[in-house]
Write a protein that holds these residues in place. Structure first.
Motif, PDB file in Angstrom:
ATOM      1  N   ALA A  71       0.838  -1.202   0.000  1.00  0.00           N
ATOM      2  CA  ALA A  71       0.000   0.000   0.000  1.00  0.00           C
ATOM      3  C   ALA A  71       0.875   1.255   0.000  1.00  0.00           C
ATOM      4  CB  ALA A  71      -0.939   0.000   1.209  1.00  0.00           C
ATOM      5  N   GLN A  72       1.928   1.250   0.789  1.00  0.00           N
ATOM      6  CA  GLN A  72       2.827   2.409   0.824  1.00  0.00           C
ATOM      7  C   GLN A  72       3.474   2.639  -0.540  1.00  0.00           C
ATOM      8  OE1 GLN A  72       5.472   1.550   4.093  1.00  0.00           O
ATOM      9  NE2 GLN A  72       4.131   2.549   5.583  1.00  0.00           N
ATOM     10  N   LYS A  73       3.894   1.576  -1.200  1.00  0.00           N
ATOM     11  CA  LYS A  73       4.492   1.717  -2.531  1.00  0.00           C
ATOM     12  C   LYS A  73       3.475   2.260  -3.530  1.00  0.00           C
ATOM     13  CE  LYS A  73       7.962  -1.887  -1.982  1.00  0.00           C
ATOM     14  NZ  LYS A  73       8.415  -3.220  -2.377  1.00  0.00           N
ATOM     15  N   LEU A  74       2.247   1.770  -3.436  1.00  0.00           N
ATOM     16  CA  LEU A  74       1.197   2.243  -4.351  1.00  0.00           C
ATOM     17  C   LEU A  74       0.873   3.716  -4.115  1.00  0.00           C
ATOM     18  CD1 LEU A  74      -1.160  -0.861  -4.291  1.00  0.00           C
ATOM     19  CD2 LEU A  74       0.064   0.025  -6.299  1.00  0.00           C
ATOM     20  N   ILE A  75       0.859   4.120  -2.876  1.00  0.00           N
ATOM     21  CA  ILE A  75       0.608   5.530  -2.565  1.00  0.00           C
ATOM     22  C   ILE A  75       1.750   6.385  -3.099  1.00  0.00           C
ATOM     23  CG2 ILE A  75       0.416   7.196  -0.663  1.00  0.00           C
ATOM     24  CD1 ILE A  75      -1.181   4.973   0.838  1.00  0.00           C
ATOM     25  N   GLY A  76       2.959   5.883  -3.010  1.00  0.00           N
ATOM     26  CA  GLY A  76       4.106   6.590  -3.596  1.00  0.00           C
ATOM     27  C   GLY A  76       3.959   6.713  -5.111  1.00  0.00           C
ATOM     28  N   ARG A  77       3.531   5.611  -5.758  1.00  0.00           N
ATOM     29  CA  ARG A  77       3.289   5.642  -7.211  1.00  0.00           C
ATOM     30  C   ARG A  77       2.197   6.639  -7.559  1.00  0.00           C
ATOM     31  NH1 ARG A  77       1.699   0.042  -9.421  1.00  0.00           N
ATOM     32  NH2 ARG A  77       0.522   1.323 -10.862  1.00  0.00           N
ATOM     33  N   LEU A  78       1.157   6.683  -6.720  1.00  0.00           N
ATOM     34  CA  LEU A  78       0.059   7.627  -6.943  1.00  0.00           C
ATOM     35  C   LEU A  78       0.575   9.060  -6.877  1.00  0.00           C
ATOM     36  CD1 LEU A  78      -3.009   8.140  -7.280  1.00  0.00           C
ATOM     37  CD2 LEU A  78      -3.174   8.076  -4.776  1.00  0.00           C
ATOM     38  N   GLY A  79       1.377   9.341  -5.879  1.00  0.00           N
ATOM     39  CA  GLY A  79       1.953  10.685  -5.748  1.00  0.00           C
ATOM     40  C   GLY A  79       2.822  11.041  -6.939  1.00  0.00           C
ATOM     41  N   THR A  80       3.613  10.080  -7.385  1.00  0.00           N
ATOM     42  CA  THR A  80       4.472  10.318  -8.551  1.00  0.00           C
ATOM     43  C   THR A  80       3.627  10.593  -9.786  1.00  0.00           C
ATOM     44  OG1 THR A  80       6.178   8.870  -7.645  1.00  0.00           O
ATOM     45  CG2 THR A  80       6.268   9.299 -10.000  1.00  0.00           C
ATOM     46  N   GLU A  81       2.567   9.841  -9.967  1.00  0.00           N
ATOM     47  CA  GLU A  81       1.690   9.998 -11.124  1.00  0.00           C
ATOM     48  C   GLU A  81       0.988  11.361 -11.092  1.00  0.00           C
ATOM     49  OE1 GLU A  81       0.646   9.000 -14.722  1.00  0.00           O
ATOM     50  OE2 GLU A  81       1.722   7.546 -13.500  1.00  0.00           O
ATOM     51  N   VAL A  82       0.521  11.765  -9.928  1.00  0.00           N
ATOM     52  CA  VAL A  82      -0.133  13.071  -9.788  1.00  0.00           C
ATOM     53  C   VAL A  82       0.868  14.180 -10.071  1.00  0.00           C
ATOM     54  CG1 VAL A  82      -1.200  14.673  -8.143  1.00  0.00           C
ATOM     55  CG2 VAL A  82      -1.938  12.278  -8.217  1.00  0.00           C
ATOM     56  N   TYR A  83       2.047  14.074  -9.503  1.00  0.00           N
ATOM     57  CA  TYR A  83       3.081  15.086  -9.750  1.00  0.00           C
ATOM     58  C   TYR A  83       3.397  15.171 -11.240  1.00  0.00           C
ATOM     59  CZ  TYR A  83       7.552  17.471  -9.767  1.00  0.00           C
ATOM     60  OH  TYR A  83       8.560  18.350 -10.040  1.00  0.00           O
ATOM     61  N   SER A  84       3.575  14.010 -11.859  1.00  0.00           N
ATOM     62  CA  SER A  84       3.891  13.981 -13.285  1.00  0.00           C
ATOM     63  C   SER A  84       2.801  14.656 -14.101  1.00  0.00           C
ATOM     64  CB  SER A  84       4.074  12.531 -13.738  1.00  0.00           C
ATOM     65  OG  SER A  84       4.294  12.469 -15.128  1.00  0.00           O
ATOM     66  N   ALA A  85       1.562  14.344 -13.781  1.00  0.00           N
ATOM     67  CA  ALA A  85       0.447  14.919 -14.538  1.00  0.00           C
ATOM     68  C   ALA A  85       0.357  16.424 -14.312  1.00  0.00           C
ATOM     69  CB  ALA A  85      -0.864  14.254 -14.143  1.00  0.00           C
ATOM     70  N   GLU A  88       4.763  17.967 -14.930  1.00  0.00           N
ATOM     71  CA  GLU A  88       5.455  17.661 -16.173  1.00  0.00           C
ATOM     72  C   GLU A  88       4.545  17.741 -17.387  1.00  0.00           C
ATOM     73  OE1 GLU A  88       7.384  13.908 -15.522  1.00  0.00           O
ATOM     74  OE2 GLU A  88       8.617  14.706 -13.896  1.00  0.00           O
ATOM     75  N   HIS A  89       3.302  17.324 -17.259  1.00  0.00           N
ATOM     76  CA  HIS A  89       2.385  17.338 -18.400  1.00  0.00           C
ATOM     77  C   HIS A  89       1.403  18.495 -18.348  1.00  0.00           C
ATOM     78  CE1 HIS A  89       3.591  12.984 -18.205  1.00  0.00           C
ATOM     79  NE2 HIS A  89       3.901  13.296 -19.456  1.00  0.00           N
ATOM     80  N   GLU A  90       1.479  19.279 -17.280  1.00  0.00           N
ATOM     81  CA  GLU A  90       0.601  20.440 -17.081  1.00  0.00           C
ATOM     82  C   GLU A  90      -0.849  20.099 -17.382  1.00  0.00           C
ATOM     83  OE1 GLU A  90       2.216  23.761 -19.189  1.00  0.00           O
ATOM     84  OE2 GLU A  90       4.154  23.566 -18.231  1.00  0.00           O
ATOM     85  N   SER A  91      -1.288  18.986 -16.852  1.00  0.00           N
ATOM     86  CA  SER A  91      -2.657  18.536 -17.042  1.00  0.00           C
ATOM     87  C   SER A  91      -3.600  19.489 -16.307  1.00  0.00           C
ATOM     88  CB  SER A  91      -2.800  17.112 -16.499  1.00  0.00           C
ATOM     89  OG  SER A  91      -4.071  16.619 -16.743  1.00  0.00           O
ATOM     90  N   PRO A  92      -4.667  19.914 -16.959  1.00  0.00           N
ATOM     91  CA  PRO A  92      -5.566  20.889 -16.344  1.00  0.00           C
ATOM     92  C   PRO A  92      -6.340  20.332 -15.146  1.00  0.00           C
ATOM     93  CG  PRO A  92      -6.485  20.142 -18.431  1.00  0.00           C
ATOM     94  CD  PRO A  92      -5.125  19.545 -18.301  1.00  0.00           C
ATOM     95  N   GLY A  93      -6.634  19.083 -15.150  1.00  0.00           N
ATOM     96  CA  GLY A  93      -7.399  18.541 -14.023  1.00  0.00           C
ATOM     97  C   GLY A  93      -7.142  17.058 -13.853  1.00  0.00           C
ATOM     98  N   ILE A  94      -6.945  16.703 -12.640  1.00  0.00           N
ATOM     99  CA  ILE A  94      -6.752  15.294 -12.327  1.00  0.00           C
ATOM    100  C   ILE A  94      -7.896  14.887 -11.410  1.00  0.00           C
ATOM    101  CG2 ILE A  94      -5.270  13.629 -11.174  1.00  0.00           C
ATOM    102  CD1 ILE A  94      -2.922  15.348 -11.916  1.00  0.00           C
ATOM    103  N   THR A  95      -8.526  13.774 -11.736  1.00  0.00           N
ATOM    104  CA  THR A  95      -9.624  13.260 -10.922  1.00  0.00           C
ATOM    105  C   THR A  95      -9.373  11.776 -10.661  1.00  0.00           C
ATOM    106  OG1 THR A  95     -10.984  12.540 -12.786  1.00  0.00           O
ATOM    107  CG2 THR A  95     -11.206  14.854 -12.093  1.00  0.00           C
ATOM    108  N   PRO A  96     -10.173  11.217  -9.785  1.00  0.00           N
ATOM    109  CA  PRO A  96     -10.039   9.769  -9.555  1.00  0.00           C
ATOM    110  C   PRO A  96     -10.343   8.953 -10.815  1.00  0.00           C
ATOM    111  CG  PRO A  96     -11.231  10.783  -7.741  1.00  0.00           C
ATOM    112  CD  PRO A  96     -11.056  11.829  -8.800  1.00  0.00           C
ATOM    113  N   ASP A  97     -10.988   9.572 -11.816  1.00  0.00           N
ATOM    114  CA  ASP A  97     -11.292   8.864 -13.051  1.00  0.00           C
ATOM    115  C   ASP A  97     -10.195   8.994 -14.104  1.00  0.00           C
ATOM    116  OD1 ASP A  97     -13.751   7.892 -12.142  1.00  0.00           O
ATOM    117  OD2 ASP A  97     -14.760   9.769 -12.641  1.00  0.00           O
ATOM    118  N   THR A  98      -9.154   9.767 -13.825  1.00  0.00           N
ATOM    119  CA  THR A  98      -8.029   9.852 -14.737  1.00  0.00           C
ATOM    120  C   THR A  98      -7.455   8.444 -14.867  1.00  0.00           C
ATOM    121  OG1 THR A  98      -7.563  12.106 -13.990  1.00  0.00           O
ATOM    122  CG2 THR A  98      -5.781  10.952 -15.136  1.00  0.00           C
TER     123      THR A  98
END
Length: 127
Positions: A71-85, A88-98
């Motif tokens: 779970a801790q590793k997955l939460i880390g991956r989630l944080g990395t993915e959100v940061y990247s979006a 790095e990708h300047e995504s206008p909106g991130i939701t749980p459905d991304t």
């Protein structure tokens, strides 16, 4: 009755009493031996059951720790993915459905269910 006859009778009576005593003592010893064997067997069975229960409890605790690590590793991956979006990708909106986020959230939910299931099993063993 002559003395020799009385002594003969005395020894025969003594021999008979001794035989009875030895027979009774042998039966008692056998009974005690059987009871001791049964008690030892019961104790060993109870000890074996307790050892098995402790082993299963330990396994459940280990599995919970492993799932918590996942779970801790997955939460880390989630944080990395959100940061990247966001950065790095300047995504206008991130939701749980991304899409990428949705996959990670599903994995986290699955791990969380696994932890809860094992914790319930652990509580069931204690109760």
């Amino acid at each position: 009755m002559p003395f020799s006859d009385r002594m003969k009778e005395f020894f025969e009576t003594g021999a008979q009493v001794s035989k009875e005593f030895v027979a009774k003592a042998g039966a008692k010893a056998q009974d005690l031996g059987e009871k001791g064997y049964k008690a030892s067997k019961d104790i060993l069975q109870k000890a074996g059951t307790k050892a098995q229960d402790l082993g299963e409890t330990t396994i459940l605790k280990l599995e919970i720790k492993q799932l918590e690590g996942q779970a801790q590793k997955l939460i880390g991956r989630l944080g990395t993915e959100v940061y990247s979006a966001l950065v790095e990708h300047e995504s206008p909106g991130i939701t749980p459905d991304t899409p990428a986020i949705k996959v990670i959230l599903a994995e986290i939910a699955s791990v969380k269910e696994g932890i809860e299931k094992r914790e319930q099993e652990l509580q069931g063993r204690k109760g």
